[in-house]
Design a protein around this motif. Structure first.
Motif, PDB file in Angstrom:
ATOM      1  N   THR A  63       0.828  -1.202   0.000  1.00  0.00           N
ATOM      2  CA  THR A  63       0.000   0.000   0.000  1.00  0.00           C
ATOM      3  C   THR A  63       0.866   1.258   0.000  1.00  0.00           C
ATOM      4  OG1 THR A  63      -0.192  -0.095   2.409  1.00  0.00           O
ATOM      5  CG2 THR A  63      -1.972  -1.088   1.139  1.00  0.00           C
ATOM      6  N   GLN A 112      -1.689   6.610   0.259  1.00  0.00           N
ATOM      7  CA  GLN A 112      -3.152   6.697   0.303  1.00  0.00           C
ATOM      8  C   GLN A 112      -3.769   5.391   0.809  1.00  0.00           C
ATOM      9  OE1 GLN A 112      -1.435   7.750  -2.658  1.00  0.00           O
ATOM     10  NE2 GLN A 112      -1.419   9.757  -1.679  1.00  0.00           N
ATOM     11  N   ILE A 153      -3.498   2.484  -0.617  1.00  0.00           N
ATOM     12  CA  ILE A 153      -3.981   1.707  -1.763  1.00  0.00           C
ATOM     13  C   ILE A 153      -2.839   0.929  -2.398  1.00  0.00           C
ATOM     14  CG2 ILE A 153      -4.977   1.862  -4.086  1.00  0.00           C
ATOM     15  CD1 ILE A 153      -6.592   4.254  -3.071  1.00  0.00           C
ATOM     16  N   VAL A 164     -11.307  -0.912  -4.273  1.00  0.00           N
ATOM     17  CA  VAL A 164     -11.672   0.448  -4.638  1.00  0.00           C
ATOM     18  C   VAL A 164     -12.704   0.349  -5.765  1.00  0.00           C
ATOM     19  CG1 VAL A 164     -10.848   2.655  -5.552  1.00  0.00           C
ATOM     20  CG2 VAL A 164      -9.414   1.341  -3.954  1.00  0.00           C
ATOM     21  N   LYS A 190      -7.827  -1.065  -1.145  1.00  0.00           N
ATOM     22  CA  LYS A 190      -7.591  -0.063  -0.103  1.00  0.00           C
ATOM     23  C   LYS A 190      -7.519  -0.777   1.245  1.00  0.00           C
ATOM     24  CE  LYS A 190      -9.940   3.988   1.823  1.00  0.00           C
ATOM     25  NZ  LYS A 190     -11.148   4.816   1.649  1.00  0.00           N
ATOM     26  N   GLU A 223      -7.233  -0.291   5.436  1.00  0.00           N
ATOM     27  CA  GLU A 223      -7.390   0.619   6.576  1.00  0.00           C
ATOM     28  C   GLU A 223      -7.208  -0.183   7.863  1.00  0.00           C
ATOM     29  OE1 GLU A 223     -10.779   3.704   5.441  1.00  0.00           O
ATOM     30  OE2 GLU A 223     -11.399   1.635   5.081  1.00  0.00           O
ATOM     31  N   LEU A 228      -5.982   5.159   6.954  1.00  0.00           N
ATOM     32  CA  LEU A 228      -5.256   4.492   5.883  1.00  0.00           C
ATOM     33  C   LEU A 228      -4.011   3.822   6.432  1.00  0.00           C
ATOM     34  CD1 LEU A 228      -5.589   7.321   3.219  1.00  0.00           C
ATOM     35  CD2 LEU A 228      -6.989   5.271   3.473  1.00  0.00           C
TER      36      LEU A 228
END
Length: 184
Positions: A105, A108, A110, A146, A158, A160, A171
């Motif tokens: 990741t 962001q 991602i 996403v 994504k 988190e 994030l």
């Protein structure tokens, strides 16, 4: 004296016992000599396998044995009948392509996972499953696709993780994302 009589239902009474009545059916008669209506002979497709990258398609290359107008050739067999394009044709390969891919990741949260050219010739984007492992031991993480990013070329996931003090999702940078992609 033995009494023999017919009883209802086609059985006979003989010597005080009920016995089934069997009629003499005789020999079968001659076969009918009156022909039924004759229609046009049906057309049968002449099929051929066709390689399309790693896919195997079946194409109608010609028709034979019929009467009347010959149907058009050149179409493929699809999931629910004949189709005109290779993209809509059913893949008769029993082996499906799959890959296990990883990504890290970014800032962001991602991870952009690319499939390369593996699914370029597939009719649709692959089915995917995914999970993430945090770079540091912070507890459970939430990984989501996403929206709108799944294609034959790749997908974005994504990641988190809950804030230790507030439990609000934030994030997660540096997590490893694993994606299993399977051809449909």
């Amino acid at each position: 004296m033995i009494a023999k009589m017919n009883v209802v239902g086609g059985a006979t009474m003989s010597g005080g016992k009920l016995q089934p009545y069997v009629a003499d059916k005789g020999e079968p008669g001659p076969a009918s000599t009156i022909p039924g209506p004759v229609g046009n002979a049906a057309w049968s497709p002449m099929l051929a396998g066709e390689a399309d990258g790693v896919r195997t398609l079946i194409k109608v290359i010609d028709w034979f044995g019929g009467q009347g107008d010959k149907p058009a050739a050149g179409m493929y067999i699809g999931a629910a009948g004949y189709v005109t394009t290779k993209a809509a044709a059913f893949n008769f390969n029993s082996a499906k392509r799959f890959a296990i891919l990883t990504g890290i990741t970014n800032a962001q949260g991602i991870a952009a996972i690319t499939f390369g050219t593996m699914f370029d010739s597939a009719a649709v984007a692959p089915s995917i499953g995914f999970w993430a492992i945090p770079a540091t031991a912070v507890g459970g993480v939430k990984a989501t696709q996403v929206a709108g990013t799944l294609s034959k070329a790749g997908v974005q996931i994504k990641v988190e993780a809950p804030n230790i003090l507030t439990a609000v999702l934030g994030l997660l940078v540096g997590a490893t994302v694993f994606v299993i992609a399977i051809e449909q």
